[in-house]
Design an enzyme around this catalytic site. Structure first.
Site, PDB file in Angstrom:
ATOM      1  N   ASP A   1      39.606  46.408  40.474  1.00  0.00           N
ATOM      2  CA  ASP A   1      39.253  44.986  40.484  1.00  0.00           C
ATOM      3  C   ASP A   1      38.939  44.515  41.909  1.00  0.00           C
ATOM      4  O   ASP A   1      38.358  43.451  42.099  1.00  0.00           O
ATOM      5  CB  ASP A   1      40.428  44.142  39.954  1.00  0.00           C
TER       6      ASP A   1
ATOM      7  N   GLN B   1      44.684  42.808  33.331  1.00  0.00           N
ATOM      8  CA  GLN B   1      43.883  41.647  32.950  1.00  0.00           C
ATOM      9  C   GLN B   1      44.606  40.351  33.308  1.00  0.00           C
ATOM     10  O   GLN B   1      45.791  40.190  33.014  1.00  0.00           O
ATOM     11  CB  GLN B   1      43.570  41.704  31.445  1.00  0.00           C
TER      12      GLN B   1
ATOM     13  N   LYS C   1      35.353  45.565  27.912  1.00  0.00           N
ATOM     14  CA  LYS C   1      35.497  46.517  29.023  1.00  0.00           C
ATOM     15  C   LYS C   1      35.713  47.923  28.473  1.00  0.00           C
ATOM     16  O   LYS C   1      35.163  48.900  28.979  1.00  0.00           O
ATOM     17  CB  LYS C   1      36.663  46.113  29.930  1.00  0.00           C
TER      18      LYS C   1
HETATM   19  N1  GUN Z   1      40.338  37.668  34.370  1.00  0.00           N
HETATM   20  C1  GUN Z   1      39.160  37.020  34.576  1.00  0.00           C
HETATM   21  N2  GUN Z   1      38.330  37.771  35.321  1.00  0.00           N
HETATM   22  C2  GUN Z   1      39.006  38.914  35.598  1.00  0.00           C
HETATM   23  C3  GUN Z   1      38.659  40.084  36.330  1.00  0.00           C
HETATM   24  O1  GUN Z   1      37.581  40.231  36.898  1.00  0.00           O
HETATM   25  N3  GUN Z   1      39.626  41.049  36.366  1.00  0.00           N
HETATM   26  C4  GUN Z   1      40.825  40.906  35.762  1.00  0.00           C
HETATM   27  N4  GUN Z   1      41.705  41.896  35.879  1.00  0.00           N
HETATM   28  N5  GUN Z   1      41.164  39.836  35.079  1.00  0.00           N
HETATM   29  C5  GUN Z   1      40.253  38.847  35.005  1.00  0.00           C
END
Ligand code: GUN
Length: 284
Positions: free
Chosen positions: A121, A98, A54
């Protein structure tokens, strides 16, 4: 039938190119680069890989990323205090925590603390609620990315029977809402579904997000279906596979997303899209 492959890498690359161009327009107009705070608690190895990717994506498109790594034994109140700090920081347009979090921390409390207009998100109940009432704003990244992939096929989705396997807050539920928004008739399957094979067999559009390697065999799939595989499972031999058995599914589906190279890169590209959207709304 041999399915057409939906190339998530290529579609995500094109979207990142578009976002990078829009960020350059912002900068040339004297405006600040969008800022994304990425909070990681502990050192879950899979999460570390995702967070690194990311942050690399942010660099590619000109988004300023602010990484914050917190120890696994941090208390919820300390994490909430960090979120408050980013909530109040005008140079931060998006905040991502996350998941999964250490089990001692309730993720819902954390998600609800993020300012909805910085919730890139799209997990905050406010943003989920907007999707429910057909006023989407910041949309959960994986479902919205999956919709972009489905739309890339050119197949009309209106009136199709869509089946979503998995009912999680971050994928299954918002995925069903996205499909409803474009006029699909939607079935959501979950662990208490009685006859999963029979439900899958009815799907013109099948989206699978259960986290079980190759759980859906190709011979369950309706001939001609569009198939989106959200699963990313690492096997003992280190191979990465989806939740759908890819080779056999290719003999039934008309279009299918591969794993890797399908939904994953699109999820990350939508995060960038949401961060730019949040910046354009808050700091136009
Ligand atoms: N863990 C797995 N997928 C995601 C996501 O799309 N966003 C976040 N913040 N954590 C995740």
């Amino acid at each position: 039938m041999t399915a057409h492959i939906i190339d998530g890498n290529a579609i995500a690359r094109a979207l990142r190119g578009e976002i990078a161009r829009k960020v350059r327009v912002r900068l040339s107009g004297g405006r600040a680069a969008p800022g994304l705070a990425v909070i990681m608690v502990g050192n879950n190895p899979a999460s570390e890989v995702y967070v690194r990717s990311k942050r690399r994506d942010c660099a590619e498109v000109g988004i300023r990323d602010i990484g914050l790594n917190l120890p696994a034994n941090i208390g919820a109140s300390q994490l909430l205090a960090e979120i408050d700090r980013f909530n109040a920081d005008p140079s931060v347009d998006g905040i991502l925590v996350q998941l999964p979090l250490p089990t001692a921390i309730d993720p819902n409390t954390i998600i609800e603390r993020i300012r909805p207009d910085k919730d890139v998100d799209g997990f905050h109940p406010y943003n989920i609620g907007r999707l429910v009432v057909r006023m989407p704003l910041l949309r959960p990244c994986t479902p919205y990315g999956a919709m972009r992939l489905l739309e890339s096929t050119g197949v009309s989705l209106r009136g199709q029977h869509a089946v979503v396997v998995g009912a999680s807050n971050i994928v299954g539920r918002p995925m069903a809402l996205e499909l409803l928004l474009v006029g699909c008739t939607v079935t959501i399957c979950h662990s208490a579904t009685r006859d999963l094979a029979a439900e899958v067999a009815r799907a013109d559009v099948l989206v699978v997000a259960i986290g079980k390697p190759e759980m859906i065999p190709g011979d369950w799939i309706k001939p001609g279906a569009l198939v989106v595989d959200v699963g990313i499972n690492r096997l003992a031999d280190n191979r990465i596979v989806g939740d759908v058995h890819f080779e056999s599914a290719c003999e039934r589906a008309s279009w299918i997303t591969p794993v890797p190279g399908g939904v994953g890169p699109m999820t990350r590209a939508i995060l960038l899209h949401n961060t730019l959207l949040a910046a354009d709304r808050d700091r136009p």
